[in-house]
Design an enzyme around this catalytic site. Structure first.
Site, PDB file in Angstrom:
ATOM      1  N   ASN A  31      31.065  33.680  50.176  1.00 46.73           N
ATOM      2  CA  ASN A  31      31.866  33.876  48.968  1.00 46.73           C
ATOM      3  C   ASN A  31      30.974  34.554  47.927  1.00 46.73           C
ATOM      4  O   ASN A  31      30.083  33.933  47.365  1.00 46.73           O
ATOM      5  CB  ASN A  31      32.364  32.515  48.473  1.00 46.73           C
ATOM      6  CG  ASN A  31      33.223  32.601  47.227  1.00 46.73           C
ATOM      7  OD1 ASN A  31      33.199  33.602  46.510  1.00 46.73           O
ATOM      8  ND2 ASN A  31      33.969  31.549  46.947  1.00 46.73           N
ATOM      9  N   CYS A  59      36.247  34.798  40.051  1.00 41.65           N
ATOM     10  CA  CYS A  59      36.503  35.493  41.303  1.00 41.65           C
ATOM     11  C   CYS A  59      37.622  36.529  41.203  1.00 41.65           C
ATOM     12  O   CYS A  59      37.824  37.318  42.117  1.00 41.65           O
ATOM     13  CB  CYS A  59      36.794  34.481  42.399  1.00 41.65           C
ATOM     14  SG  CYS A  59      35.431  33.302  42.644  1.00 41.65           S
ATOM     15  N   HIS A  72      40.270  37.798  47.508  1.00 43.37           N
ATOM     16  CA  HIS A  72      39.017  37.118  47.182  1.00 43.37           C
ATOM     17  C   HIS A  72      38.516  36.420  48.434  1.00 43.37           C
ATOM     18  O   HIS A  72      39.279  35.758  49.143  1.00 43.37           O
ATOM     19  CB  HIS A  72      39.261  36.112  46.054  1.00 43.37           C
ATOM     20  CG  HIS A  72      38.174  35.118  45.890  1.00 43.37           C
ATOM     21  ND1 HIS A  72      36.834  35.476  45.895  1.00 43.37           N
ATOM     22  CD2 HIS A  72      38.198  33.758  45.727  1.00 43.37           C
ATOM     23  CE1 HIS A  72      36.094  34.387  45.740  1.00 43.37           C
ATOM     24  NE2 HIS A  72      36.891  33.341  45.634  1.00 43.37           N
TER      25      HIS A  72
END
Length: 328
Positions: free
Chosen positions: A283, A113, A253
């Site tokens: 996500n 990420c 993130h």
């Protein structure tokens, strides 16, 4: 020979298929209320007929169109991903082929990420050398193909998408994009992992390679992020002699909304200054920061101090300060 680097264009792309929380509740033991309460996620996009390089190529084509450059003028393509089309060739090579960037060097970066920030840092070093003039940096993820849809602790979080920027060298020092960076890894391979390939147990005709689905220890990840990431960022800003009041934009993130809220509180930076797309896109791993940066720029946010931060499997951490005030 050092060169000034400017941000020439930004873009993002998500596949058309929208998956609501209710759909996931039909195939696993969860519900819309729980997902929204714990993650802030309402929908996510899945690429049912597109792979990671397809999403990346869509972004690359947008970047070329916005910049006015031809594919042949691109010297470098760096793709951040943990969901590549294949172990080899690199997804960046496939993007290169799809856009016809016949003169480019292309390779992937795997930093989970934090990947987009790691890829930006890598491209910056190549451009500083003076041997490259135009670089496409993309974060592209098709997380859906790596999910275990019986694992509700992971599957509800993730979506698919891609984002990126086109960086160029320039003789004008007032257009310099990069202000500073801090990249770290802290080995904890059991906390988050995906795509592990077991070694062979025998030499036999039925021996065939396999790989595992995405896994994360959600509680451990939450504790790491809330305990360590704010500390890393505070130290980074202190080293850069930048006060939190100077930060006009934070692009984090997009792990989940609750973590972003925690970062806002611990850094003492208003949530209104954060680029947030997790509610709509979920996500998207490395792509979340790239998408958020493009969305902020398109919304007219061009602060002198923009903070990008990523954190994920490895464990990896990336903090980067950008000057967006001269980006058109």
């Amino acid at each position: 020979m050092n060169k000034t680097i400017k941000l020439t264009a930004s873009a993002h792309y998500v596949p058309a298929k929208i998956v609501k929380n209710q759909k996931l509740s039909q195939i696993m033991d969860t519900n819309d209320q729980w997902i929204q309460q714990h993650t802030g996620i309402q929908t996510r996009h899945y690429a049912t007929k597109q792979n990671t390089s397809d999403l990346g190529a869509k972004v690359a084509q947008q970047l070329l169109h916005a910049s006015g450059l031809t594919a042949a003028e691109v010297d470098l393509i760096v793709v951040a991903t943990i969901t590549p089309d294949a172990l080899t060739p690199a997804t960046a090579v496939l993007v290169q082929q799809k856009i016809g960037a016949v003169n480019a060097l292309a390779f992937d970066v795997s930093a989970a990420c934090s990947g987009f920030i790691f890829a930006l840092s890598t491209a910056e070093k190549f451009l500083r050398s003076g041997q490259y003039q135009h670089a496409i940096v993309i974060a592209s993820e098709v997380n859906s193909k790596m999910l275990d849809f019986q694992d509700r602790t992971s599957a509800v979080f993730f979506g698919d998408g891609a984002g990126g920027v086109l960086l160029s060298t320039t003789a004008d020092p007032t257009l310099e994009l990069f202000r500073g960076e801090k990249l770290l890894t802290k080995p904890a391979p059991e906390m988050i992992h995906s795509g592990r390939i077991p070694v062979i147990q025998k030499i036999a005709a039925d021996q065939y390679p396999t790989l595992d689905a995405f896994y994360q220890d959600g509680r451990a990840v939450y504790n790491f992020v809330t305990t360590n990431v704010p500390r890393y960022l505070k130290k980074f800003l202190l080293e850069q002699h930048v006060k939190n009041q100077q930060i006009g934009l934070v692009v984090p993130h997009q792990a989940n909304l609750r973590l972003i809220e925690q970062l806002s509180q611990q850094l003492d930076i208003p949530l209104s200054r954060f680029a947030i797309n997790v509610a709509e896109y979920g996500n998207t791993s490395s792509a979340g920061v790239a998408i958020g940066l493009d969305q902020a720029l398109k919304a007219g946010k061009h602060p002198e101090y923009a903070l990008l931060t990523g954190f994920g499997a490895g464990l990896t951490f990336g903090g980067m300060l950008l000057n967006l005030s001269q980006v058109k």
